[in-house]
Scaffold this active site. Structure first.
Site, mmCIF file in Angstrom:
data_model
loop_
_atom_site.group_PDB
_atom_site.id
_atom_site.type_symbol
_atom_site.label_atom_id
_atom_site.label_comp_id
_atom_site.label_asym_id
_atom_site.label_seq_id
_atom_site.Cartn_x
_atom_site.Cartn_y
_atom_site.Cartn_z
ATOM 1 C CG MET A 67 -2.141 -0.896 1.229
ATOM 2 S SD MET A 67 -3.087 -1.174 2.480
ATOM 3 C CE MET A 67 -2.151 -2.201 3.558
ATOM 4 C CG ASP A 68 2.571 5.099 -1.707
ATOM 5 O OD1 ASP A 68 3.559 5.197 -0.904
ATOM 6 O OD2 ASP A 68 2.673 5.894 -2.435
#
EC number: 3.6.1.9
Length: 207
Positions: A67-68
């Site tokens: 995730m970012d």
């Protein structure tokens, strides 16, 4: 049994998944995060890089989640994580009293067959027109450093927020509902069922 792997070094994400009762292992990705003009491209490419880094080290039967999260405003473009007080102050001054978007990219890959799914979640946030004194106080807490957009909504940063449209947890760093639905639908992992099972077993053992 499938093993969840979180490809992250973010304590916020780790703590949030643990609160849900999920069993998972953490593999901190050693990558260089990239920032592009397009926030969607930024978060998806970074999420992809994190997941694929962890894929190499993850055990068999793993489902890896990368995730970012970034902030996007029309004045500043894509905003990453400030590393200095001066940078955090500059960002928060420009966000003050205005709307911005929080984008999180999620990339999920199953190690055994390399099946993958990805998605992007956007949440709209409006900051209060907070005073310079409030800004100085918040900056002095050092909380803004290394936080996307220079604030932590689950911490003191909540006091700077006026309105949220969308998933609150997306601003924290995990679009919980969409992650749950995607894992259940495409990978056969039911976070809700597993969390309830653990709680029932825990209560049974204490009787």
């Amino acid at each position: 049994m499938k093993i969840l792997v979180l490809a992250s070094s973010s304590q916020r994400r780790i703590e949030l998944l643990r609160k849900l009762g999920a069993d998972f292992i953490v593999i901190p990705p050693r990558i260089t995060e990239r920032i592009y003009d397009d926030p969607a491209k930024t978060v998806l490419e970074n999420a992809f890089s994190k997941a694929n880094y962890a894929l190499v080290y993850a055990p068999e039967n793993s489902i890896i989640i990368g995730m970012d999260t970034v902030i996007f405003s029309h004045e500043l473009g894509v905003i990453g994580k400030p590393t200095t007080i001066e940078e955090a102050t500059h960002i928060l001054k420009l966000l003050r009293g205005k709307w911005h978007s929080v984008y999180t990219g999620v990339y999920i890959i199953e190690k055994n067959n390399l099946k993958y799914k990805s998605f992007i979640e956007e949440t709209r946030v409006k900051m209060r027109n907070f005073s310079d004194e409030e800004l100085t106080l918040y900056i002095s807490s050092l909380e803004p450093l290394m936080k996307a957009g220079g604030y932590a909504i689950q911490g003191l940063g909540a006091l700077l927020i006026e309105t949220i449209v969308g998933d609150y947890y997306n601003v924290v760093g995990i679009p919980i509902t969409k992650l749950y639905i995607t894992l259940k639908k495409y990978f056969g992992v039911d976070l809700l069922r597993e969390a309830v099972r653990k709680r029932v077993v825990g209560k049974t053992r204490t009787i």
